[in-house]
Design a protein around this motif. Sequence first.
Motif, PDB file in Angstrom:
ATOM      1  N   SER A   1      42.822  39.840  44.569  1.00 19.41           N
ATOM      2  CA  SER A   1      41.929  40.161  43.446  1.00 19.41           C
ATOM      3  C   SER A   1      42.372  41.437  42.742  1.00 19.41           C
ATOM      4  O   SER A   1      42.425  41.504  41.510  1.00 19.41           O
ATOM      5  CB  SER A   1      40.488  40.303  43.932  1.00 19.41           C
ATOM      6  N   ALA A   2      42.676  42.469  43.538  1.00 21.78           N
ATOM      7  CA  ALA A   2      43.108  43.737  42.961  1.00 21.78           C
ATOM      8  C   ALA A   2      44.456  43.587  42.266  1.00 21.78           C
ATOM      9  O   ALA A   2      44.689  44.176  41.202  1.00 21.78           O
ATOM     10  CB  ALA A   2      43.179  44.813  44.041  1.00 21.78           C
ATOM     11  N   ALA A   3      45.354  42.787  42.841  1.00 22.92           N
ATOM     12  CA  ALA A   3      46.669  42.571  42.229  1.00 22.92           C
ATOM     13  C   ALA A   3      46.531  41.887  40.871  1.00 22.92           C
ATOM     14  O   ALA A   3      47.204  42.260  39.903  1.00 22.92           O
ATOM     15  CB  ALA A   3      47.545  41.741  43.160  1.00 22.92           C
ATOM     16  N   ILE A   4      45.654  40.897  40.796  1.00 21.44           N
ATOM     17  CA  ILE A   4      45.446  40.196  39.524  1.00 21.44           C
ATOM     18  C   ILE A   4      44.840  41.145  38.498  1.00 21.44           C
ATOM     19  O   ILE A   4      45.200  41.132  37.313  1.00 21.44           O
ATOM     20  CB  ILE A   4      44.565  38.953  39.737  1.00 21.44           C
ATOM     21  N   GLN A   5      43.917  41.997  38.940  1.00 20.29           N
ATOM     22  CA  GLN A   5      43.320  42.971  38.029  1.00 20.29           C
ATOM     23  C   GLN A   5      44.389  43.906  37.465  1.00 20.29           C
ATOM     24  O   GLN A   5      44.390  44.225  36.270  1.00 20.29           O
ATOM     25  CB  GLN A   5      42.255  43.782  38.769  1.00 20.29           C
ATOM     26  N   VAL A   6      45.311  44.351  38.316  1.00 15.99           N
ATOM     27  CA  VAL A   6      46.417  45.195  37.869  1.00 15.99           C
ATOM     28  C   VAL A   6      47.225  44.485  36.793  1.00 15.99           C
ATOM     29  O   VAL A   6      47.523  45.053  35.722  1.00 15.99           O
ATOM     30  CB  VAL A   6      47.324  45.560  39.066  1.00 15.99           C
ATOM     31  N   LEU A   7      47.591  43.238  37.043  1.00 10.51           N
ATOM     32  CA  LEU A   7      48.409  42.487  36.098  1.00 10.51           C
ATOM     33  C   LEU A   7      47.678  42.242  34.779  1.00 10.51           C
ATOM     34  O   LEU A   7      48.279  42.331  33.702  1.00 10.51           O
ATOM     35  CB  LEU A   7      48.842  41.159  36.726  1.00 10.51           C
ATOM     36  N   GLN A   8      46.387  41.945  34.848  1.00 12.53           N
ATOM     37  CA  GLN A   8      45.621  41.693  33.624  1.00 12.53           C
ATOM     38  C   GLN A   8      45.558  42.943  32.748  1.00 12.53           C
ATOM     39  O   GLN A   8      45.713  42.867  31.523  1.00 12.53           O
ATOM     40  CB  GLN A   8      44.215  41.204  33.976  1.00 12.53           C
ATOM     41  N   LYS A   9      45.332  44.085  33.359  1.00 13.41           N
ATOM     42  CA  LYS A   9      45.255  45.333  32.584  1.00 13.41           C
ATOM     43  C   LYS A   9      46.614  45.693  31.996  1.00 13.41           C
ATOM     44  O   LYS A   9      46.715  46.138  30.844  1.00 13.41           O
ATOM     45  CB  LYS A   9      44.739  46.467  33.475  1.00 13.41           C
ATOM     46  N   TRP A  10      47.660  45.505  32.779  1.00 11.07           N
ATOM     47  CA  TRP A  10      49.009  45.804  32.307  1.00 11.07           C
ATOM     48  C   TRP A  10      49.391  44.895  31.139  1.00 11.07           C
ATOM     49  O   TRP A  10      49.963  45.348  30.143  1.00 11.07           O
ATOM     50  CB  TRP A  10      49.983  45.642  33.472  1.00 11.07           C
ATOM     51  N   LEU A  11      49.031  43.620  31.238  1.00 14.37           N
ATOM     52  CA  LEU A  11      49.343  42.682  30.165  1.00 14.37           C
ATOM     53  C   LEU A  11      48.595  43.013  28.877  1.00 14.37           C
ATOM     54  O   LEU A  11      49.150  42.884  27.778  1.00 14.37           O
ATOM     55  CB  LEU A  11      49.008  41.248  30.599  1.00 14.37           C
ATOM     56  N   LEU A  12      47.338  43.425  29.002  1.00 15.27           N
ATOM     57  CA  LEU A  12      46.594  43.781  27.802  1.00 15.27           C
ATOM     58  C   LEU A  12      47.267  44.943  27.083  1.00 15.27           C
ATOM     59  O   LEU A  12      47.436  44.918  25.848  1.00 15.27           O
ATOM     60  CB  LEU A  12      45.151  44.151  28.152  1.00 15.27           C
ATOM     61  N   ASP A  13      47.683  45.960  27.837  1.00 19.46           N
ATOM     62  CA  ASP A  13      48.344  47.089  27.193  1.00 19.46           C
ATOM     63  C   ASP A  13      49.717  46.715  26.654  1.00 19.46           C
ATOM     64  O   ASP A  13      50.178  47.287  25.655  1.00 19.46           O
ATOM     65  CB  ASP A  13      48.443  48.261  28.176  1.00 19.46           C
ATOM     66  N   LEU A  14      50.384  45.751  27.282  1.00 19.84           N
ATOM     67  CA  LEU A  14      51.638  45.233  26.719  1.00 19.84           C
ATOM     68  C   LEU A  14      51.387  44.601  25.350  1.00 19.84           C
ATOM     69  O   LEU A  14      52.133  44.824  24.393  1.00 19.84           O
ATOM     70  CB  LEU A  14      52.248  44.200  27.666  1.00 19.84           C
ATOM     71  N   TRP A  15      50.344  43.801  25.287  1.00 17.54           N
ATOM     72  CA  TRP A  15      50.003  43.138  24.017  1.00 17.54           C
ATOM     73  C   TRP A  15      49.638  44.170  22.957  1.00 17.54           C
ATOM     74  O   TRP A  15      50.076  44.079  21.802  1.00 17.54           O
ATOM     75  CB  TRP A  15      48.844  42.177  24.254  1.00 17.54           C
ATOM     76  N   LEU A  16      48.857  45.186  23.334  1.00 22.43           N
ATOM     77  CA  LEU A  16      48.472  46.238  22.388  1.00 22.43           C
ATOM     78  C   LEU A  16      49.687  47.023  21.919  1.00 22.43           C
ATOM     79  O   LEU A  16      49.818  47.354  20.734  1.00 22.43           O
ATOM     80  CB  LEU A  16      47.465  47.190  23.054  1.00 22.43           C
TER      81      LEU A  16
ATOM     82  N   ASN B   1      44.079  34.075  34.571  1.00 27.86           N
ATOM     83  CA  ASN B   1      42.658  33.729  34.566  1.00 27.86           C
ATOM     84  C   ASN B   1      42.371  32.600  35.552  1.00 27.86           C
ATOM     85  O   ASN B   1      41.345  32.608  36.243  1.00 27.86           O
ATOM     86  CB  ASN B   1      42.210  33.331  33.157  1.00 27.86           C
ATOM     87  N   ARG B   2      43.276  31.621  35.629  1.00 25.69           N
ATOM     88  CA  ARG B   2      43.087  30.515  36.566  1.00 25.69           C
ATOM     89  C   ARG B   2      43.224  31.005  38.017  1.00 25.69           C
ATOM     90  O   ARG B   2      42.424  30.639  38.883  1.00 25.69           O
ATOM     91  CB  ARG B   2      44.096  29.395  36.288  1.00 25.69           C
ATOM     92  N   PHE B   3      44.201  31.848  38.261  1.00 27.53           N
ATOM     93  CA  PHE B   3      44.417  32.359  39.610  1.00 27.53           C
ATOM     94  C   PHE B   3      43.264  33.259  40.051  1.00 27.53           C
ATOM     95  O   PHE B   3      42.937  33.313  41.236  1.00 27.53           O
ATOM     96  CB  PHE B   3      45.733  33.138  39.675  1.00 27.53           C
ATOM     97  N   LYS B   4      42.654  33.945  39.098  1.00 22.74           N
ATOM     98  CA  LYS B   4      41.557  34.846  39.440  1.00 22.74           C
ATOM     99  C   LYS B   4      40.387  34.089  40.059  1.00 22.74           C
ATOM    100  O   LYS B   4      39.680  34.603  40.921  1.00 22.74           O
ATOM    101  CB  LYS B   4      41.089  35.595  38.186  1.00 22.74           C
TER     102      LYS B   4
END
Length: 330
Positions: free
Chosen positions: A250-265, A302-305
């Motif tokens: 769960s924590a690993a997915i949260q890390v990846l989601q936040k990192w991806l959002l900032d990549l997109w930004l 999102n599916r893996f989460k």
Amino acid sequence: MISNVYPWQETLFSHWVHAGEGRHHALLFHGKTGIGKLAFANTLAAGLLCSQPQQNGIACGQCQSCHWLSEGAHPDFKEITPEDDEVTDSKKKTRKRQQILIDQIRALQDYLSLTSHQVGGIRVVLIHPLEAMNVAASNALLKLLEEPPQRTQFLLVSHQRQALLPTILSRCMQVDMPVPTQAQGLQWLQSQSISQAEWIWHYSGGAPTTIQQDDLDWYGWYQQWSPHLSRGAAMDIALAGGVLIKQGMSAAIQVLQKWLLDLWLSRHQLPLRYHPDASTNLQTLASKLELARLLAFQQQLNRFKMTALHPLNQELQLEQLLLQYKKMFG
């Protein structure tokens, strides 16, 4: 003293704890995760049940009622959460339920059919998170909200108000919980002797109370995994996976989601939300990014989460995710 009201909640707390007969029988506290909604509801419950609350409405922490509450044995307080139930699967592994079930609401109905322990006293029912109720439980609760027992205060907490039935919403007083300003959040973090307060503020997305939910050193962990993700297509999956899986899927997915959002930004030259200190690395990665693959990877995350708590080979699942991460950079 029982006090968990954060500085940004003080005005709201004073309003509801002193509302008396004008207080709605069902208060729904909603808002983003990590701003102190549950702490607010617990403190309000303690204040309402306390036999000699302080002038500001905070429970005294000394009376018999406060002692019962601190011991989890107050006869006029009922808390309902998915953590109340445990189930055992066919492989004899015990895990927590993810839903509030109708049996729990039926037990609540039986409880509320009894008279309160203290003559003329109030009973308090705390349910959280409200969106964890399945449909049957929601319908059973609706009946209680439509015809509430006398002198019963429902305190309901939700992180996702949009997931609740409209009929439930219509029977509650909806309270939009305040979000701390950056100044309030930083001041509170510093008052808690939190190191790297500014980094924590950004990484929590303006939800600083999340640091109280576990003992994880988020900044220390960030220093371990960020060099791996910063390598993009050159990342070593085995090394990165070994670092990320340390705190669970769960924590690993949260890390990846936040990192991806900032990549997109970063790709769209917008201000970063979670990693402003990593702007140079993110800009370098964003220049090599294939947006279509990023969007596909976000959907995969999102599916893996949804199955992140499943015990089956999380290391293998994480390796698959990190392989897709590498492919985003060509």
